[in-house]
Design a protein around this motif. Sequence first.
Motif, PDB file in Angstrom:
ATOM      1  N   VAL A 369      96.920  33.956  87.963  1.00  0.00           N
ATOM      2  CA  VAL A 369      97.310  33.935  86.657  1.00  0.00           C
ATOM      3  C   VAL A 369      98.654  33.756  86.342  1.00  0.00           C
ATOM      4  O   VAL A 369      99.553  34.793  86.982  1.00  0.00           O
ATOM      5  CB  VAL A 369      96.627  35.474  86.064  1.00  0.00           C
ATOM      6  CG1 VAL A 369      97.193  35.510  84.608  1.00  0.00           C
ATOM      7  CG2 VAL A 369      95.425  35.696  86.249  1.00  0.00           C
ATOM      8  N   PHE A 370      99.153  32.753  85.673  1.00  0.00           N
ATOM      9  CA  PHE A 370     100.477  32.382  85.492  1.00  0.00           C
ATOM     10  C   PHE A 370     100.755  32.892  83.741  1.00  0.00           C
ATOM     11  O   PHE A 370      99.983  32.823  82.815  1.00  0.00           O
ATOM     12  CB  PHE A 370     100.686  30.918  85.358  1.00  0.00           C
ATOM     13  CG  PHE A 370     100.407  30.652  86.733  1.00  0.00           C
ATOM     14  CD1 PHE A 370     101.430  30.160  87.780  1.00  0.00           C
ATOM     15  CD2 PHE A 370      99.125  29.904  87.118  1.00  0.00           C
ATOM     16  CE1 PHE A 370     101.466  29.682  88.870  1.00  0.00           C
ATOM     17  CE2 PHE A 370      98.931  29.392  88.430  1.00  0.00           C
ATOM     18  CZ  PHE A 370     100.043  29.199  89.157  1.00  0.00           C
ATOM     19  N   GLY A 371     101.924  33.445  83.786  1.00  0.00           N
ATOM     20  CA  GLY A 371     102.202  34.031  82.223  1.00  0.00           C
ATOM     21  C   GLY A 371     103.608  34.266  81.902  1.00  0.00           C
ATOM     22  O   GLY A 371     104.531  33.762  82.966  1.00  0.00           O
ATOM     23  N   THR A 372     103.864  34.365  80.566  1.00  0.00           N
ATOM     24  CA  THR A 372     105.249  34.681  80.152  1.00  0.00           C
ATOM     25  C   THR A 372     105.168  35.709  78.855  1.00  0.00           C
ATOM     26  O   THR A 372     103.911  35.652  78.173  1.00  0.00           O
ATOM     27  CB  THR A 372     105.960  33.583  79.872  1.00  0.00           C
ATOM     28  OG1 THR A 372     107.373  33.714  79.662  1.00  0.00           O
ATOM     29  CG2 THR A 372     105.403  32.690  78.908  1.00  0.00           C
ATOM     30  N   SER A 373     106.111  35.969  78.507  1.00  0.00           N
ATOM     31  CA  SER A 373     106.630  36.624  77.147  1.00  0.00           C
ATOM     32  C   SER A 373     107.492  36.135  76.528  1.00  0.00           C
ATOM     33  O   SER A 373     108.375  35.555  77.138  1.00  0.00           O
ATOM     34  CB  SER A 373     106.313  38.105  77.343  1.00  0.00           C
ATOM     35  OG  SER A 373     105.508  38.716  77.937  1.00  0.00           O
ATOM     36  N   PHE A 374     107.367  35.760  74.927  1.00  0.00           N
ATOM     37  CA  PHE A 374     108.500  35.317  74.188  1.00  0.00           C
ATOM     38  C   PHE A 374     108.226  35.951  72.651  1.00  0.00           C
ATOM     39  O   PHE A 374     107.403  36.364  72.468  1.00  0.00           O
ATOM     40  CB  PHE A 374     108.557  33.840  74.280  1.00  0.00           C
ATOM     41  CG  PHE A 374     107.164  33.055  73.920  1.00  0.00           C
ATOM     42  CD1 PHE A 374     107.213  32.618  72.543  1.00  0.00           C
ATOM     43  CD2 PHE A 374     106.083  32.974  74.539  1.00  0.00           C
ATOM     44  CE1 PHE A 374     106.149  32.080  72.001  1.00  0.00           C
ATOM     45  CE2 PHE A 374     105.051  32.382  73.997  1.00  0.00           C
ATOM     46  CZ  PHE A 374     104.880  32.055  72.698  1.00  0.00           C
ATOM     47  N   ILE A 375     109.488  35.586  72.171  1.00  0.00           N
ATOM     48  CA  ILE A 375     109.432  36.079  70.743  1.00  0.00           C
ATOM     49  C   ILE A 375     109.172  34.746  69.693  1.00  0.00           C
ATOM     50  O   ILE A 375     109.766  33.590  70.013  1.00  0.00           O
ATOM     51  CB  ILE A 375     110.839  36.546  70.301  1.00  0.00           C
ATOM     52  CG1 ILE A 375     111.025  37.894  71.056  1.00  0.00           C
ATOM     53  CG2 ILE A 375     110.806  37.010  68.582  1.00  0.00           C
ATOM     54  CD1 ILE A 375     112.313  38.392  70.935  1.00  0.00           C
ATOM     55  N   LEU A 376     108.138  34.975  68.758  1.00  0.00           N
ATOM     56  CA  LEU A 376     107.700  33.512  68.130  1.00  0.00           C
ATOM     57  C   LEU A 376     108.932  33.179  67.318  1.00  0.00           C
ATOM     58  O   LEU A 376     109.618  34.155  66.530  1.00  0.00           O
ATOM     59  CB  LEU A 376     106.865  34.079  66.949  1.00  0.00           C
ATOM     60  CG  LEU A 376     105.374  34.343  67.947  1.00  0.00           C
ATOM     61  CD1 LEU A 376     104.136  34.888  67.050  1.00  0.00           C
ATOM     62  CD2 LEU A 376     104.820  33.357  68.659  1.00  0.00           C
ATOM     63  N   PRO A 377     109.103  32.161  66.849  1.00  0.00           N
ATOM     64  CA  PRO A 377     110.316  31.551  66.153  1.00  0.00           C
ATOM     65  C   PRO A 377     110.272  32.038  64.739  1.00  0.00           C
ATOM     66  O   PRO A 377     109.162  32.544  64.009  1.00  0.00           O
ATOM     67  CB  PRO A 377     110.022  30.197  66.197  1.00  0.00           C
ATOM     68  CG  PRO A 377     108.692  29.723  66.451  1.00  0.00           C
ATOM     69  CD  PRO A 377     108.086  30.916  67.242  1.00  0.00           C
ATOM     70  N   ASP A 378     111.247  32.109  63.655  1.00  0.00           N
ATOM     71  CA  ASP A 378     111.370  32.474  62.285  1.00  0.00           C
ATOM     72  C   ASP A 378     110.811  31.292  61.714  1.00  0.00           C
ATOM     73  O   ASP A 378     111.632  30.794  60.955  1.00  0.00           O
ATOM     74  CB  ASP A 378     112.668  32.924  62.080  1.00  0.00           C
ATOM     75  CG  ASP A 378     112.709  33.399  60.632  1.00  0.00           C
ATOM     76  OD1 ASP A 378     111.647  33.791  60.011  1.00  0.00           O
ATOM     77  OD2 ASP A 378     113.753  33.856  60.405  1.00  0.00           O
ATOM     78  N   GLN A 379     109.759  30.958  61.798  1.00  0.00           N
ATOM     79  CA  GLN A 379     109.165  29.724  61.184  1.00  0.00           C
ATOM     80  C   GLN A 379     107.744  29.881  60.880  1.00  0.00           C
ATOM     81  O   GLN A 379     107.183  30.021  62.058  1.00  0.00           O
ATOM     82  CB  GLN A 379     109.537  28.381  61.837  1.00  0.00           C
ATOM     83  CG  GLN A 379     108.878  27.175  61.273  1.00  0.00           C
ATOM     84  CD  GLN A 379     109.446  26.785  59.777  1.00  0.00           C
ATOM     85  OE1 GLN A 379     110.741  26.777  59.707  1.00  0.00           O
ATOM     86  NE2 GLN A 379     108.654  26.342  58.912  1.00  0.00           N
ATOM     87  N   HIS A 380     107.225  29.882  59.672  1.00  0.00           N
ATOM     88  CA  HIS A 380     105.697  30.125  59.650  1.00  0.00           C
ATOM     89  C   HIS A 380     104.978  28.627  59.460  1.00  0.00           C
ATOM     90  O   HIS A 380     105.668  27.539  59.214  1.00  0.00           O
ATOM     91  CB  HIS A 380     105.458  30.875  58.144  1.00  0.00           C
ATOM     92  CG  HIS A 380     106.103  30.170  57.065  1.00  0.00           C
ATOM     93  ND1 HIS A 380     106.859  30.051  56.443  1.00  0.00           N
ATOM     94  CD2 HIS A 380     105.232  29.234  56.265  1.00  0.00           C
ATOM     95  CE1 HIS A 380     107.079  29.421  55.477  1.00  0.00           C
ATOM     96  NE2 HIS A 380     106.167  28.828  55.025  1.00  0.00           N
ATOM     97  N   GLY A 381     103.792  28.671  59.973  1.00  0.00           N
ATOM     98  CA  GLY A 381     103.022  27.203  60.092  1.00  0.00           C
ATOM     99  C   GLY A 381     101.828  27.342  61.021  1.00  0.00           C
ATOM    100  O   GLY A 381     101.460  28.553  61.411  1.00  0.00           O
TER     101      GLY A 381
END
Length: 459
Positions: A369-381
């Motif tokens: 299992v490969f994974g990562t965490s990140f913060i979504l950009p300030d852009q909706h769509g």
Amino acid sequence: MRSFLGVVTFLFTAVASAVSTKGNRLLVLLDDVAQKDGYAKFLGDLTARGYQIVYDTPRSEQLSLFELGERQYDHLLFLPTKVKGLGPKLTPNILIDFVNAEGNILVAQSSTHSASTSIGNFLAELDITLPAGRTGLVVDHFNYDTITASEKHDVLVLDAPEPVRDGVKSFFSPSADAVLALPNTVGHTLGAGHLLTPVLRAPSTAYSYNPKEQFDAVDADDLFAAGKQLSLVSVFQARNSARVTVLGSADMIQDSWIEAKVSRPKGSKVTVANREFAKALTGWTFQELGVLRVNEVEHHLTGDNETNPGIYRVKTDVTYGISISEYAWDSWKPYNLPENDALQLEFSMLSPFHRLDLSPVSVTKDATVFGTSFILPDQHGIFNFRVNYKRPFLSVVDEKHTVSVRHIAHDEWPRSFVISGAWPWISGIGATVTGFVAFCAVWVYSKPTPKAGKAKKTQ
């Protein structure tokens, strides 16, 4: 008793089943079925691995690769034939359709036989070029077998293939000191297509010429190719992961050469590793090696138990994971990334907003299992979680999951009194309101000063 026989039959069927992920139906095409005796060891190894081999000739009336739109065979093996054309049932278009239907093809050539026009045109569709007249002979005056080719130098003795580059798995090297013998080799050149990969290139001292037309002298300007331009063994992997392999020397898998002893100039006798190389080459071509499988894809808000939601909010912390297995001969195993390679995740709309390396999170007996965490950009769509992993000798992994990213709702913004930067402005508003209320109170409750009355005018 019947149950016992049923169990025995089931176990026999399980043992006899092919280890290929695409099936065990193999069609071997040659001039005469009796010619298979010259490849007894090679074909015996395929049978021992569970393949159901059907032998046929290109001109057979019963030959057909498709029936009712479905493949009748999972793999094709072309051995050298003397016929110039393979007939209407093996045209280049039909072979292309076979590859498009996820069938695998191994083409073995020999300088003693000219390749058929169907094979030449089929390989040309893949951007693989054969010598003029679809025949040629590769010789090397420095890397040859002194026992059998002391004069003609047409039996190449080469080291086993090395990895194409760093970060690419190598499936074709039996051992570090393995030696291969390639008699009567036909070289070919490769185009610039990214789906083509050379497995074994000719040494810088080798060249290809036509022994029928250039038997007296070889003009350098008339050579088909020389040195590293020549590929002796090459592979093609289509976008649907179907595989095509071109083996320049069919003689190397014959019984007389598959375990022969050779000697290089100023060298000692050694036993060639042709048998091990042939096993690895057929194993890769028939998808017993280098097959990747995606077991599961999971994404969710970090710390939340709801998996794979269809909508997220901007600027939230997200965790992504993908489970990948690799098939090796007869079982699924955890996939281990080669050194200097990276499995990457793209979070993209029209172009990637994030491109992140995925690192191993956990390993089970048959998957990583490969994974990562990140913060979504300030852009909706509308965004895509996409893992597009394409490497030589490995089947394609292209996983895309579409999600919506919404803006922050009105009731989700933090209140102004918790924002320290707003405190001066809030204080100003409070001071203004307080001052206004105080002024109103003073105005309302203040008694006006009485004015002195004027005396009445008399006459």
